[in-house]
Design an enzyme around this catalytic site. Structure first.
Site, short mmCIF file in Angstrom:
data_model
loop_
_atom_site.label_atom_id
_atom_site.label_comp_id
_atom_site.label_asym_id
_atom_site.label_seq_id
_atom_site.Cartn_x
_atom_site.Cartn_y
_atom_site.Cartn_z
N ASN A 143 0.84 -1.19 0.00
CA ASN A 143 0.00 0.00 0.00
C ASN A 143 0.89 1.26 0.00
O ASN A 143 1.71 1.44 0.90
CB ASN A 143 -0.88 -0.03 1.26
CG ASN A 143 -1.93 1.06 1.21
OD1 ASN A 143 -1.68 2.17 0.74
ND2 ASN A 143 -3.11 0.75 1.70
N ASP A 164 0.16 9.68 -6.21
CA ASP A 164 -0.63 9.81 -7.44
C ASP A 164 -1.72 8.75 -7.49
O ASP A 164 -1.69 7.85 -8.34
CB ASP A 164 0.36 9.67 -8.63
CG ASP A 164 -0.32 9.78 -9.97
OD1 ASP A 164 -1.43 10.34 -10.03
OD2 ASP A 164 0.26 9.31 -10.96
N1 SAM Z 1 2.05 7.37 -11.03
C1 SAM Z 1 1.74 6.70 -12.27
C2 SAM Z 1 2.28 7.53 -13.41
O1 SAM Z 1 2.29 8.76 -13.34
O2 SAM Z 1 2.73 6.92 -14.40
C3 SAM Z 1 0.27 6.47 -12.45
C4 SAM Z 1 -0.44 5.90 -11.29
S1 SAM Z 1 -2.16 5.60 -11.48
C5 SAM Z 1 -2.84 7.20 -11.53
C6 SAM Z 1 -2.61 5.06 -9.87
C7 SAM Z 1 -2.13 3.64 -9.55
O3 SAM Z 1 -2.28 3.41 -8.15
C8 SAM Z 1 -2.91 2.53 -10.22
O4 SAM Z 1 -2.01 1.74 -10.97
C9 SAM Z 1 -3.52 1.71 -9.07
O5 SAM Z 1 -3.54 0.32 -9.31
C10 SAM Z 1 -2.58 2.03 -7.94
N2 SAM Z 1 -3.12 1.95 -6.57
C11 SAM Z 1 -4.38 2.18 -6.13
N3 SAM Z 1 -4.43 2.15 -4.78
C12 SAM Z 1 -3.15 1.94 -4.36
C13 SAM Z 1 -2.53 1.88 -3.08
N4 SAM Z 1 -3.25 2.02 -1.96
N5 SAM Z 1 -1.20 1.67 -3.02
C14 SAM Z 1 -0.46 1.53 -4.14
N6 SAM Z 1 -0.99 1.60 -5.39
C15 SAM Z 1 -2.31 1.79 -5.49
#
Ligand code: SAM
Length: 280
Positions: A143, A164
């Site tokens: 997470n 993000d």
């Molecule tokens: N930062 C990336 C970029 O700019 O290329 C894009 C990220 S995307 C907007 C958000 C990502 O967060 C998704 O792949 C989703 O699966 C992941 N996600 C959602 N909840 C999460 C959490 N609690 N911890 C880590 N990843 C998570």
């Protein structure tokens, strides 16, 4: 249950803004020889095929990176960002796009280090595979919010945390504030960059109110709107909230946003702002 896949949105106008700000912060951290730590809490997969089913279905990149791709009048910082994407594309065609972890990883020096976390069961294995060749990059299926407790402060005592989330869950608007508060307690000199979409303006106000209540100072807001706010479905704008920004960032974005607004939004519906939520 995570259903958001960044591959549908890679390279859109929000990615352009986010990744340009990311690049400017990293470039500024690298003004000093001492290494820094980069934490990407919501990493995605890192690399996107723009000719694949997902990207072609929404074609969002056509109103983002594609509008910058062949221009010969790019301001230097935007040219630097586009050059990071060109590294992935062997030839003149725009086929691949780099996510935040790949842009950062390709800029890291041997003394810098990155931790990337991603929870999605299909995206995490791709993330891990994409970053296997990078010695100073670690990936974890954990997470992202919890990393602001467990990975901070970094041993380098210098760093950038990119938060993000996909904002699939309404709680995300509160979780980003709580995570920053936790991180700041441990690492008050770090730079924190929170990306946000404007789908409903009250959700962004909620983040801002939450941050104001933390007592943290030096919080800059950077936003690019492609359309005026609306209560219909869809993202009309996006922004980055940066805590402890490099001192140059405010001026850089003030000079770059008029260009981005004009080039990314040729129908003249764009607007932008760079304002302090909390000054120093
Ligand atoms: N930062 C990336 C970029 O700019 O290329 C894009 C990220 S995307 C907007 C958000 C990502 O967060 C998704 O792949 C989703 O699966 C992941 N996600 C959602 N909840 C999460 C959490 N609690 N911890 C880590 N990843 C998570």
């Amino acid at each position: 249950m995570l259903s958001y896949r960044h591959s549908f949105h890679a390279g859109n106008h929000a990615d352009v803004l986010k990744h340009l700000v990311l690049l400017l912060i990293i470039r500024s951290l690298q003004q000093k020889e001492k290494g820094f730590f980069y934490l990407d809490t919501h990493a995605g997969v890192g690399r996107y095929n723009l000719t694949g089913y997902e990207a072609e279905k929404t074609a969002e990149y056509l109103e983002g990176i594609a509008r910058l791709w062949q221009r010969d009048d790019l301001p230097q910082a935007v040219a630097d960002y586009v050059a990071q994407i060109k590294k992935l594309n062997h030839g003149p065609q725009l086929r691949h796009y780099a996510g935040s972890p790949l842009i950062a990883a390709n800029l890291l020096r041997p003394q810098d280090r990155a931790l990337l976390t991603e929870l999605h069961p299909s995206d995490f294995p791709s993330l891990r595979l994409n970053f296997k060749p990078y010695e100073n990059v670690t990936t974890k299926r954990e997470n992202g919010y919890q990393q602001l407790k467990s990975a901070l402060p970094p041993k380098e005592r210098r760093g950038l945390v990119l938060i993000d989330p996909s904002y699939e869950l309404k709680e995300d608007y509160d979780l980003v504030v709580k995570a920053v508060e936790e991180g700041y307690k441990r690492f008050a000199t770090g730079t924190y960059a929170i990306w946000y979409p404007v789908v409903l303006r009250q959700h962004v106000k909620r983040i801002i109110r939450g941050l104001e209540q933390t007592g943290i100072r030096k919080i800059l807001q950077i936003e690019l709107a492609v359309r005026p706010d609306s209560d219909q479905r869809g993202m009309t704008a996006s922004g980055m909230i940066v805590i402890n920004p490099p001192w140059t960032l405010e001026g850089q974005m003030q000079s770059l946003l008029p260009y981005l607004a004009q080039v990314l939004v040729p129908d003249n519906t764009a607007s932008w702002k760079v304002t302090w939520i909390m000054p120093e």
